[in-house]
Design a protein around this motif. Structure first.
Motif, mmCIF file in Angstrom:
data_model
loop_
_atom_site.group_PDB
_atom_site.id
_atom_site.type_symbol
_atom_site.label_atom_id
_atom_site.label_comp_id
_atom_site.label_asym_id
_atom_site.label_seq_id
_atom_site.Cartn_x
_atom_site.Cartn_y
_atom_site.Cartn_z
ATOM 1 N N LYS A 38 0.826 -1.216 0.000
ATOM 2 C CA LYS A 38 0.000 0.000 0.000
ATOM 3 C C LYS A 38 0.855 1.259 0.000
ATOM 4 O O LYS A 38 0.350 2.353 -0.262
ATOM 5 N N LEU A 39 2.138 1.133 0.324
ATOM 6 C CA LEU A 39 3.022 2.299 0.343
ATOM 7 C C LEU A 39 3.281 2.756 -1.085
ATOM 8 O O LEU A 39 3.292 1.938 -2.008
ATOM 9 N N PRO A 40 3.502 4.054 -1.294
ATOM 10 C CA PRO A 40 3.669 4.547 -2.664
ATOM 11 C C PRO A 40 4.963 4.035 -3.280
ATOM 12 O O PRO A 40 6.009 4.015 -2.624
ATOM 13 N N GLY A 41 4.883 3.582 -4.522
ATOM 14 C CA GLY A 41 6.069 3.127 -5.254
ATOM 15 C C GLY A 41 6.521 1.724 -4.888
ATOM 16 O O GLY A 41 7.556 1.272 -5.341
ATOM 17 N N ILE A 42 5.751 1.031 -4.040
ATOM 18 C CA ILE A 42 6.110 -0.342 -3.657
ATOM 19 C C ILE A 42 5.125 -1.296 -4.323
ATOM 20 O O ILE A 42 3.945 -1.312 -3.977
#
Lengths: 200, 200
Positions: free
Chosen positions: B18-22
């Motif tokens: 859910k983290l950005p860019g992951i």
């Protein structure tokens, strides 16, 4: 993160930066993202970390990660326990399972031999592999470590331990990746593909 | 992550994803990495998340993230409170602080106007900016939003609100990045550089 930043944010960014492949700049971005989460979401994220760490351990048989005593693959009666595929890490088990073609069981070494980095046979789960083979029910062990110096050395080392026990030891085939273009293959891969050619 | 994987690991990977860019693949790698941490380390990581989320909030004055009531920049008597640099996000404050050349204070909008995404003036910290200007002590507001459609629109919108209050409003200069090569500059940047040329 500079002095003017909130200390708890700096600490969080430093924790993120310890993760593999996450630099300080990305870590800072992730820390800011946590700030934009609901408090519930942040707590659930934190709990998932602690929970995974606390409840997941190595399978008593194959050493793959599992929250049970024996993992679902080892306890599945439809899997062929006479064939063991030896891999470096849990990720490799996932890769093989994705093919949906392998019906044997696994053994996870949790590393590869690398004397330079202090990784000796004792650091790997080799003893547990030998214990599984001792009852004579295993017919074949497939060495599925990576085609690298460490992977090859580990495969060779284990093969030499197993052969005297009368178990068949095989190694994954190396050659051109399916769908790959010959022109772009590196020399070693191309040589392996030539060496291992099949007569039609 | 496939069915054979431990559920707590799957849940953790989903949180990372859910983290950005992951992506899911990186998330899985990070979840496996947590498994290789000491239990202490994992608990400290989890605590850092919850602690940052619980103790860090917006500065009562500039709206930047801080664990104090008023952030170190706003409470620093050596900063010039008559100049306010208006930025989109806390990251931008860090970028300006890195230059070590700016001695005014900041105002963090926490977003840019974007009616298509439902971000209207009420969603941003514009009211708080107007409140800071109402006592007449502010001489200049520098609009330092990004040179994008949303950044320009937000700068223009706020400038139109501020000008009737008799405060000087400026916009960051746009032109060639220092050390950049003219050949690689995009057309718009080059046009801006030409338009804003300085006579020598």
């Amino acid at each position: 993160m500079a002095d003017h930043n909130a200390l708890p944010l700096i600490i969080l960014a430093e924790k993120f930066a310890k993760l593999p492949g996450i630099g300080m700049k990305t870590a800072q971005r992730l820390a800011y993202f946590v700030m934009s989460m609901d408090e519930n979401e942040a707590v659930e994220f934190a709990e998932a970390i602690v929970n995974a760490k606390k409840t997941v351990h190595n399978c008593g048989c194959c050493q793959n990660l599992t929250e049970r005593e024996v993992c679902p693959i080892c306890s599945d009666d439809e899997r062929d326990r006479s064939v063991i595929c030896v891999v470096e890490s849990p990720k490799d088990v996932t890769a093989f399972e994705r093919t949906r073609e392998y019906n044997g069981v696994y053994h996870v070494l949790h590393g590869l031999l690398s004397p330079m980095d202090g990784i000796t046979p004792d650091s790997l789960r080799i003893r547990e592999l030998l214990a599984r083979i001792s009852d004579g029910s295993v017919k074949e062990v497939i060495m599925a470590t990576n085609p690298t110096v460490e992977g090859d050395a580990t495969a060779l080392y284990i093969a030499n331990l197993l052969k005297p026990l009368g178990v068949k030891v095989s190694r994954l085939a190396f050659g051109l990746p399916v769908g790959g273009i010959l022109e772009y293959a590196d020399e070693v891969t191309l040589f392996k593909a030539l060496e291992n050619r099949n007569y039609m």
